[in-house]
Design a protein around this motif. Structure first.
Motif, PDB file in Angstrom:
ATOM      1  N   MET B   1       0.838  -1.216   0.000  1.00 48.04           N
ATOM      2  CA  MET B   1       0.000   0.000   0.000  1.00 48.04           C
ATOM      3  C   MET B   1       0.869   1.261   0.000  1.00 48.04           C
ATOM      4  SD  MET B   1      -3.106   0.949  -0.063  1.00 48.04           S
ATOM      5  CE  MET B   1      -4.000   2.446   0.171  1.00 48.04           C
ATOM      6  N   LYS B   2       1.898   1.226   0.869  1.00 47.99           N
ATOM      7  CA  LYS B   2       2.779   2.371   1.001  1.00 47.99           C
ATOM      8  C   LYS B   2       3.560   2.589  -0.305  1.00 47.99           C
ATOM      9  CE  LYS B   2       5.995   4.342   4.316  1.00 47.99           C
ATOM     10  NZ  LYS B   2       6.918   4.036   5.418  1.00 47.99           N
ATOM     11  N   ILE B   3       4.009   1.449  -0.877  1.00 51.67           N
ATOM     12  CA  ILE B   3       4.767   1.519  -2.132  1.00 51.67           C
ATOM     13  C   ILE B   3       3.892   2.079  -3.245  1.00 51.67           C
ATOM     14  CG2 ILE B   3       5.947   0.125  -3.928  1.00 51.67           C
ATOM     15  CD1 ILE B   3       6.823  -1.711  -1.611  1.00 51.67           C
ATOM     16  N   ARG B   4       2.645   1.612  -3.243  1.00 54.25           N
ATOM     17  CA  ARG B   4       1.712   2.081  -4.280  1.00 54.25           C
ATOM     18  C   ARG B   4       1.526   3.606  -4.184  1.00 54.25           C
ATOM     19  NH1 ARG B   4      -3.937  -0.888  -4.669  1.00 54.25           N
ATOM     20  NH2 ARG B   4      -2.642  -2.637  -5.238  1.00 54.25           N
ATOM     21  N   SER B   5       1.394   4.097  -2.952  1.00 56.71           N
ATOM     22  CA  SER B   5       1.221   5.545  -2.754  1.00 56.71           C
ATOM     23  C   SER B   5       2.429   6.309  -3.284  1.00 56.71           C
ATOM     24  CB  SER B   5       1.043   5.872  -1.261  1.00 56.71           C
ATOM     25  OG  SER B   5      -0.051   5.175  -0.770  1.00 56.71           O
ATOM     26  N   VAL B   6       3.606   5.770  -2.993  1.00 51.14           N
ATOM     27  CA  VAL B   6       4.841   6.435  -3.450  1.00 51.14           C
ATOM     28  C   VAL B   6       4.871   6.502  -4.987  1.00 51.14           C
ATOM     29  CG1 VAL B   6       7.366   6.201  -3.581  1.00 51.14           C
ATOM     30  CG2 VAL B   6       6.182   5.866  -1.401  1.00 51.14           C
ATOM     31  N   ILE B   7       4.473   5.359  -5.603  1.00 45.78           N
ATOM     32  CA  ILE B   7       4.466   5.314  -7.074  1.00 45.78           C
ATOM     33  C   ILE B   7       3.496   6.354  -7.632  1.00 45.78           C
ATOM     34  CG2 ILE B   7       3.814   3.892  -9.093  1.00 45.78           C
ATOM     35  CD1 ILE B   7       4.951   1.482  -7.487  1.00 45.78           C
ATOM     36  N   VAL B   8       2.290   6.407  -7.036  1.00 44.61           N
ATOM     37  CA  VAL B   8       1.269   7.356  -7.517  1.00 44.61           C
ATOM     38  C   VAL B   8       1.761   8.787  -7.387  1.00 44.61           C
ATOM     39  CG1 VAL B   8      -1.018   8.309  -6.986  1.00 44.61           C
ATOM     40  CG2 VAL B   8      -0.700   5.832  -7.130  1.00 44.61           C
ATOM     41  N   THR B  10       4.871   9.824  -7.184  1.00 42.16           N
ATOM     42  CA  THR B  10       5.999  10.049  -8.103  1.00 42.16           C
ATOM     43  C   THR B  10       5.487  10.320  -9.525  1.00 42.16           C
ATOM     44  OG1 THR B  10       7.252   8.499  -6.766  1.00 42.16           O
ATOM     45  CG2 THR B  10       8.190   9.086  -8.928  1.00 42.16           C
ATOM     46  N   VAL B  11       4.546   9.450  -9.949  1.00 42.72           N
ATOM     47  CA  VAL B  11       3.977   9.614 -11.299  1.00 42.72           C
ATOM     48  C   VAL B  11       3.291  10.972 -11.419  1.00 42.72           C
ATOM     49  CG1 VAL B  11       2.166   8.779 -12.872  1.00 42.72           C
ATOM     50  CG2 VAL B  11       3.748   7.163 -11.792  1.00 42.72           C
ATOM     51  N   PHE B  12       2.565  11.352 -10.367  1.00 39.41           N
ATOM     52  CA  PHE B  12       1.855  12.629 -10.378  1.00 39.41           C
ATOM     53  C   PHE B  12       2.831  13.807 -10.558  1.00 39.41           C
ATOM     54  CE2 PHE B  12       0.259  16.361  -8.102  1.00 39.41           C
ATOM     55  CZ  PHE B  12      -0.923  16.574  -8.795  1.00 39.41           C
ATOM     56  N   PHE B  13       3.918  13.777  -9.774  1.00 40.96           N
ATOM     57  CA  PHE B  13       4.898  14.866  -9.874  1.00 40.96           C
ATOM     58  C   PHE B  13       5.612  14.868 -11.227  1.00 40.96           C
ATOM     59  CE2 PHE B  13       4.491  15.301  -5.225  1.00 40.96           C
ATOM     60  CZ  PHE B  13       4.393  16.679  -5.156  1.00 40.96           C
ATOM     61  N   ALA B  14       5.916  13.631 -11.676  1.00 41.45           N
ATOM     62  CA  ALA B  14       6.584  13.525 -12.983  1.00 41.45           C
ATOM     63  C   ALA B  14       5.697  14.115 -14.074  1.00 41.45           C
ATOM     64  CB  ALA B  14       6.902  12.066 -13.289  1.00 41.45           C
ATOM     65  N   ALA B  15       4.393  13.779 -13.978  1.00 40.99           N
ATOM     66  CA  ALA B  15       3.449  14.293 -14.981  1.00 40.99           C
ATOM     67  C   ALA B  15       3.359  15.811 -14.895  1.00 40.99           C
ATOM     68  CB  ALA B  15       2.077  13.661 -14.773  1.00 40.99           C
ATOM     69  N   ALA B  16       3.325  16.301 -13.636  1.00 39.83           N
ATOM     70  CA  ALA B  16       3.221  17.752 -13.444  1.00 39.83           C
ATOM     71  C   ALA B  16       4.429  18.465 -14.053  1.00 39.83           C
ATOM     72  CB  ALA B  16       3.108  18.059 -11.952  1.00 39.83           C
ATOM     73  N   ILE B  17       5.603  17.870 -13.884  1.00 35.28           N
ATOM     74  CA  ILE B  17       6.821  18.469 -14.458  1.00 35.28           C
ATOM     75  C   ILE B  17       6.791  18.364 -15.983  1.00 35.28           C
ATOM     76  CG2 ILE B  17       9.350  18.223 -14.610  1.00 35.28           C
ATOM     77  CD1 ILE B  17       9.144  17.291 -11.579  1.00 35.28           C
ATOM     78  N   ALA B  18       6.365  17.192 -16.456  1.00 33.49           N
ATOM     79  CA  ALA B  18       6.341  16.954 -17.923  1.00 33.49           C
ATOM     80  C   ALA B  18       5.409  17.922 -18.636  1.00 33.49           C
ATOM     81  CB  ALA B  18       5.930  15.519 -18.206  1.00 33.49           C
ATOM     82  N   VAL B  19       4.303  18.228 -17.960  1.00 30.58           N
ATOM     83  CA  VAL B  19       3.328  19.151 -18.568  1.00 30.58           C
ATOM     84  C   VAL B  19       3.974  20.478 -18.940  1.00 30.58           C
ATOM     85  CG1 VAL B  19       1.355  20.621 -17.904  1.00 30.58           C
ATOM     86  CG2 VAL B  19       1.203  18.149 -17.687  1.00 30.58           C
TER      87      VAL B  19
END
Lengths: 278, 334
Positions: B1-8, B10-19
């Motif tokens: 669960m904790k790992i999943r949150s970290v992945i989400v 990370t992906v969110f921030f990566a997407a925000a930067i990519a935008v």
């Protein structure tokens, strides 16, 4: 049973729509046909203005002269004819005289009968002899310092406005004044070899029972020939069947040219003191 | 669960930067500069384009607009677009390699990009300006404009000098194709190939115009709208289109004398009254100009007679098969 009512209503509506559609289609077809017939009925003609004229037994060739074509004859264009009659054009000589052009500049124009410095090449010799050209080259040499040859090649960009295109602009202004908002049907120029101005695709709308329509051809701005200037306003019948040819008559003393108003005036020339009849 | 949150996360921030690196407006899309945008249309040309640019001497040899406008011209409105990512697409509008370090500029203008301006050249006005008062028979139309390309043509026939200021006999064969009447497709047929001397050149760029219009004579170099009108983007075609591809301006007779020695305006009769070529719907040389000389046996008349007698007959005196097989237009039947 109420069920069959619906199809009946639909059928009735469909029937009404169909009638409306048929009416629309018929109207469109009728309109298209009318347009097509009108287009087919509008025929075109060709006019050739002959720029060879005879003045006191000597043939003159009006090369590269512009003529304007108007719908209607002398009577229909009376106001234009009146304006041409009243108009006073400044002769080339007087124009440059009033602009204080040097005698060398005026001689340069006269040597090849030029109206402006755009008429022919200004040679290095010309640029050294004519004060206005010399000044323009000197100004250009300072401006285009990185490319000195440009100063002579682009000499006219450093000439004073009056000497550069002043004569053309004052002629244009005078012609616009004569036209007073009228729009010529076409304008065309005589060429320098056959000395003919050809007008093509002239839309002809002959009156009932006639195969031709009357037009007026005029140069509006006077052509300077010798010591006189000439403006023609001549009627011409143009039909679709064959090319109309219009000669430019020069009236002999006391006689009036047929279907033509020809305005012949003495040219004022610069005599050093001002402008006077040559 | 904790790992999943970290992945989400990370992906969110990566997407925000990519935008941030994605183009947000047309201004951030490579090659998308347009003069037609509402904001650009409000600007005066001179507010961006300097005339002449500092590189005129090396780029053109005459004072000209030979470079893109500087950064200042864009920065007042597009400042934020300069700082989008490491390689802002905005920079690629002018620079060959987008980035914070100075990169070479594309040659100006970029030929591969679509044009946005049409050029208006009024032949009628220019015909009037070069007209002369001379009426004598001894001369023929002699040269007029002071011109960088002016040459005294002692051996060549001088009658074309008027128009030859801008239209000289071509020295290399241009790309060519038959000019088809509206709605007609070319019909394959003969492999006729004209030579270079069939064609005349056409001025391109400011070189010819600026000789007289650089300053003083309107429209001057700074008055862009005097000659250019904003249009729908288009790619300029270098293909010369002709109805009568077989017409040779430099044709000679058996004795080697030039045949077409008349004034250009003897045949190009529609030109002297024309203020904008784009408004000319038909050929500037009507067939009646040709007929004034080519109305003998073995030329136009015989072909038109044959055409009237037999529809499959193909006109080949003036036309290639692409045009010669089409029905004769009404202008040919007068």
């Amino acid at each position: 049973m109420p069920a069959p009512q619906k199809p009946q209503t639909l059928q009735r509506n469909f029937g009404n729509n169909s009638a409306a559609r048929r009416l629309c289609v018929s109207a469109v077809v009728l309109f298209t046909l009318t347009c097509a017939l009108q287009l087919a009925a509008q025929s075109t003609g060709v006019l050739e203005v002959n720029g060879r004229i005879k003045i006191e037994g000597k043939q003159e060739r009006l090369k590269r002269k512009r003529f304007y074509l108007f719908r209607g004859g002398l009577a229909e264009n009376k106001s234009l004819i009146d304006r041409i009659r009243a108009a006073e054009f400044v002769s080339r000589d007087c124009f440059y005289c009033r602009m204080n052009a040097s005698p060398e500049f005026r001689s340069w124009l006269k040597a090849e009968d030029c109206e402006s410095p755009f008429c022919r090449e200004i040679t290095a010799e010309d640029a050294a002899k004519v004060p206005e050209f010399k000044a323009a080259v000197e100004k250009g040499s300072r401006q285009y310092a990185k490319k000195p040859a440009l100063a002579r090649e682009w000499l006219t960009t450093n000439l004073s406005p009056q000497l550069r295109d002043g004569f053309y602009l004052q002629r244009k202004k005078a012609i616009d004044g004569l036209l007073a908002g009228m729009k010529p049907l076409q304008s065309g120029m005589t060429d320098s070899v056959s000395v003919k101005a050809i007008f093509i695709d002239i839309p002809i709308k002959p009156a009932a029972g006639k195969s031709t329509e009357t037009f007026l051809i005029s140069n509006l701005a006077p052509f300077e020939i010798g010591t006189k200037s000439y403006v023609w306003a001549c009627e011409v019948e143009i039909g679709a069947e064959k090319k109309a040819v219009r000669a430019l008559p020069v009236p002999e003393s006391g006689k009036k040219a047929d279907k033509c108003e020809v305005f012949v005036r003495d040219i004022l020339a610069c005599d050093g003191q001002g402008c006077a009849v040559k | 669960m904790k790992i999943r949150s970290v992945i989400v996360i990370t992906v969110f921030f990566a997407a925000a930067i990519a935008v941030n690196f994605l183009p947000r407006s047309a201004a951030q899309q490579r090659d998308r500069f347009s003069h037609s945008t509402t904001a650009h249309k409000k600007q005066d040309c001179a507010s961006c384009h300097k005339i002449p640019t500092s590189n005129w001497l090396s780029a053109r040899g005459f004072p000209d607009v030979a470079q893109f406008p500087g950064h200042v011209a864009c920065a007042s409105c597009h400042r934020q677009d300069f700082f989008v990512g490491n390689k802002p697409a905005f920079c690629a509008g002018c620079h060959t390699n987008a980035g914070p370090r100075s990169a070479p500029l594309f040659p100006f203008p970029v030929r591969s990009r679509s044009h946005e301006f049409a050029t208006i050249f009024p032949h009628n006005v220019h015909q009037d300006v070069i007209a002369r008062t001379r009426r004598g028979d001894a001369e023929v139309a002699v040269a007029h404009f002071v011109n960088a390309s002016f040459r005294k043509l002692t051996d060549d026939p001088p009658k074309f000098n008027n128009c030859a200021i801008c239209h000289e006999t071509a020295s290399s064969l241009p790309k060519f194709e038959p000019r088809m009447p509206a709605g007609q497709a070319p019909i394959a047929g003969d492999n006729f190939t004209p030579s270079a001397k069939f064609f005349k050149t056409m001025p391109s760029g400011h070189a010819s115009c600026f000789e007289c219009h650089y300053q003083g004579l309107e429209p001057v170099a700074t008055n862009c709208a005097g000659c250019h009108r904003l249009t729908q983007p288009y790619f300029e075609s270098a293909v010369v289109k002709r109805y009568s591809l077989k017409f040779d301006h430099s044709a000679v007779n058996d004795k080697g004398d030039l045949v077409h020695t008349r004034d250009c305006m003897t045949c190009h009769v529609r030109i002297s009254g024309n203020g904008d070529l784009k408004t000319m719907k038909d050929a500037d040389v009507p067939i009646m100009s040709c007929m004034s000389c080519h109305n003998h046996e073995n030329d136009l008349k015989i072909e038109l007679d044959k055409r009237a007698a037999s529809k499959p007959f193909q006109c080949s005196y003036c036309h290639t098969a692409a045009i010669g097989a089409l029905p004769a237009p009404p202008s040919h039947e007068k």
